[in-house]
Design an enzyme around this catalytic site. Structure first.
Site, short mmCIF file in Angstrom:
data_model
loop_
_atom_site.label_atom_id
_atom_site.label_comp_id
_atom_site.label_asym_id
_atom_site.label_seq_id
_atom_site.Cartn_x
_atom_site.Cartn_y
_atom_site.Cartn_z
N THR A 83 54.67 4.55 15.79
CA THR A 83 53.23 5.09 15.41
C THR A 83 52.28 3.93 15.47
O THR A 83 52.66 3.07 15.42
CB THR A 83 53.42 5.63 13.82
N GLU A 103 55.72 11.90 14.04
CA GLU A 103 56.69 12.40 13.19
C GLU A 103 57.39 13.68 13.45
O GLU A 103 58.44 14.06 12.71
CB GLU A 103 56.49 12.11 11.80
N LYS A 138 34.69 12.60 -0.65
CA LYS A 138 34.45 12.85 -2.09
C LYS A 138 33.13 12.69 -2.74
O LYS A 138 32.91 11.41 -3.05
CB LYS A 138 35.46 12.20 -2.84
N TRP A 141 34.35 18.04 -2.09
CA TRP A 141 35.04 17.59 -1.03
C TRP A 141 34.54 18.01 0.17
O TRP A 141 34.16 19.08 0.58
CB TRP A 141 36.61 17.87 -0.99
#
Length: 548
Positions: free
Chosen positions: A188, A335, A445, A450
């Protein structure tokens, strides 16, 4: 109590799900189908199988055995496709090296994977020379000269790829073994810490091939894959096995066009001359292709293109549709195999307007078969499928990676509670369509709310003259965080920060976004380019460092 388990007769073949099984029909039914490299080299699927056998024979002569790891450092070539099959089919592990990493990161991954043999394109020989003194396990190097003279090197070169294959037997017998044997590994490209090794078994690859092919082939027309398609990958073959699509192309017997190094003009030429109809890439590559095709020299109509890696913005989607490209988004991670959802339009879909169609094409889509795809709160409880309630995407499919190589703590965190945690925040519609709101680490935030950086980026992309943007959260004494936008203009275009802010404020008035989502004028910065990771994703860590 009598067991109801099936007990096979001693002569029964239990058919392990191995990569070699994906070749069966392509050999028996489509042996005359063509594979071409850059339009310069051409051979049939029959010849492909012979070359796969020669590769396995050559590697065996170099001491590669069941359980060995063979690394590949190449552009998207016929050699890479041969490695996708030949290396795992002999019971070894294919390691697809991310050649865009730094030399030290490549050194780390080669040592961590315990690679014994490296197949390396001549372009990357100097890079390997730079780290050769610290390579722990590499015994042999095979140079992929690509028709050019062999480079001068002090690496432990066993020979040139084509020469070794020419000397090897095509009659390699690929044995059966446990389908849970590791077939492929890669690393990754996180923005912090060392790369993490992700591995897939033969069973994982076969089931991913079946589930993704089932989804791509199911629509009656549009956004689908069929046996008359001509396939050209434009996602690096080192990255999550090019999203697993090459395995599908071989299984279905498609004509395959391998472009080598990505050069927009060459990609467009191959599209034209080879009649390419199906590809996949990240948004940056699509943007490059659209720019290179301006002037009407190329007819892109009918080209089906999956976009992944980063969000497909409505503005980029519109631009592609105007050129006749049947574009739609896909979702997954290193993944996850990677494909777990595709934004194919529903059957008999009649959009109320163009905006609704574009939204669906840009969405995260709907899960592919055999995917337990959930959006949950912090207690792993499902959030309502109302298009508003946010939660993290967690997954179970038959082909997810079971953990990170040599990283037990990170593996347990990945699989906390028995579901693979994606770190992606999303909402789900009543019709099953999913829309990612943001990465957990990228949500801003501010003002008690949000803010989705992805949504703001998409809206900024609508401003005339904007090519792309990236939005991050920066510290603010009063609000905790406030959004900051980095904007790249199209060549020759002049865009003012005030125009961007005014555009966003109109969406505040319509209650599409919060007022806290609009950057202040001094937090709208114009840049020549936005930093990307090695696989084309926006590197927001670099942007946060710049903003400090």
């Amino acid at each position: 109590m009598q067991s109801n388990l099936i007990t096979p007769t001693p002569s029964a073949y239990t058919y392990p799900l191995l990569v070699k099984q994906l070749l069966l029909n392509s050999q028996s039914l489509y042996g005359d189908q063509e594979i071409t490299y850059r339009g310069e080299l051409r051979y049939s699927f029959h010849a492909f199988r012979q070359r796969v056998g020669r590769l396995a024979s050559a590697l065996t002569a170099l001491g590669v055995r069941h359980g060995s790891t063979v690394a590949v450092m190449d552009w998207d070539s016929h050699r890479y496709l041969e490695s996708y099959f030949g290396i795992p089919m002999m019971g070894a592990t294919l390691f697809t090296v991310n050649v865009r990493l730094s030399a030290q990161q490549i050194l780390y991954t080669l040592n961590d994977s315990e690679a014994e043999v490296v197949l390396v394109h001549a372009d990357f020989v100097p890079l390997l020379e730079e780290i050769k003194g610290d390579l722990a396990c590499v015994r042999h190097v095979v140079v992929l000269a690509d028709g050019e003279p062999m480079p001068q090197t002090s690496l432990p070169v066993a020979g040139e790829y084509e020469v070794l294959l020419g000397q090897a037997s095509p009659d390699f017998t690929f044995p059966d073994f446990d389908e849970h044997t590791k077939a492929a590994t890669f690393y990754t490209t996180g923005t912090t810490g060392d790369p993490k090794g992700v591995s897939y078994s033969h069973r994982d690859i076969v089931l991913h091939t079946m589930a993704t092919a089932m989804t791509l082939c199911s629509p009656r027309d549009g956004q689908r894959l069929h046996r008359e398609d001509v396939y050209m990958p434009i996602t690096p073959m080192f990255h999550v096995l090019a999203w697993g699509i090459p395995y599908i192309a071989v299984t279905l017997g498609l004509k395959i066009v391998l472009p080598g190094r990505y050069v927009p003009e060459l990609l467009l030429k191959l599209h034209d001359t080879e009649k390419v109809t199906f590809s996949h890439c990240v948004p940056t590559i699509l943007q490059m292709l659209l720019q290179a095709s301006q002037g009407g020299m190329h007819d892109l109509s009918g080209w089906k293109v999956i976009i992944g890696g980063s969000a497909l913005s409505p503005a980029l989607c519109e631009a592609a549709l105007e050129c006749g490209i049947d574009v739609f988004a896909g979702y997954g991670m290193s993944e996850t195999g990677p494909v777990v959802s595709l934004a194919q339009l529903p059957p008999r879909f009649k959009p109320a307007n163009r905006q609704e169609e574009v939204w669906m094409r840009c969405s995260t889509g709907r899960p592919v078969p055999m995917s337990d795809f959930r959006i949950v709160d912090e207690n792993l409880c499902d959030v309502p499928h109302d298009g508003k309630s946010q939660g993290e995407i967690v997954l179970r499919t038959p082909y997810l990676t079971q953990g990170y190589f040599k990283k037990p703590d990170a593996s347990e965190a990945l699989w906390q509670g028995g579901y693979l945690h994606t770190q992606d925040i999303a909402v789900m519609m009543p019709n099953g369509f999913v829309q990612i709101v943001d990465r957990i680490k990228d949500v801003i935030k501010t003002g008690g709310e949000w803010v989705s950086s992805i949504e703001v980026e998409g809206l900024i992309a609508e401003v005339p003259g904007v090519q792309e943007s990236a939005v991050i959260g920066v510290r603010d004494a009063k609000w905790g965080e406030r959004p900051m936008a980095f904007v790249v203009c199209k060549p020759g275009a002049k865009v003012k920060a005030g125009a961007i802010r005014e555009h966003l404020l109109r969406y505040v008035e319509s209650k599409r976004i919060s007022k806290y989502a609009v950057p202040e004028l001094d937090r709208i910065t114009f840049v020549a380019e936005i930093p990307k990771t090695s696989v084309g994703k926006i590197n927001k860590k670099v942007l946060r460092d710049r903003a400090v």
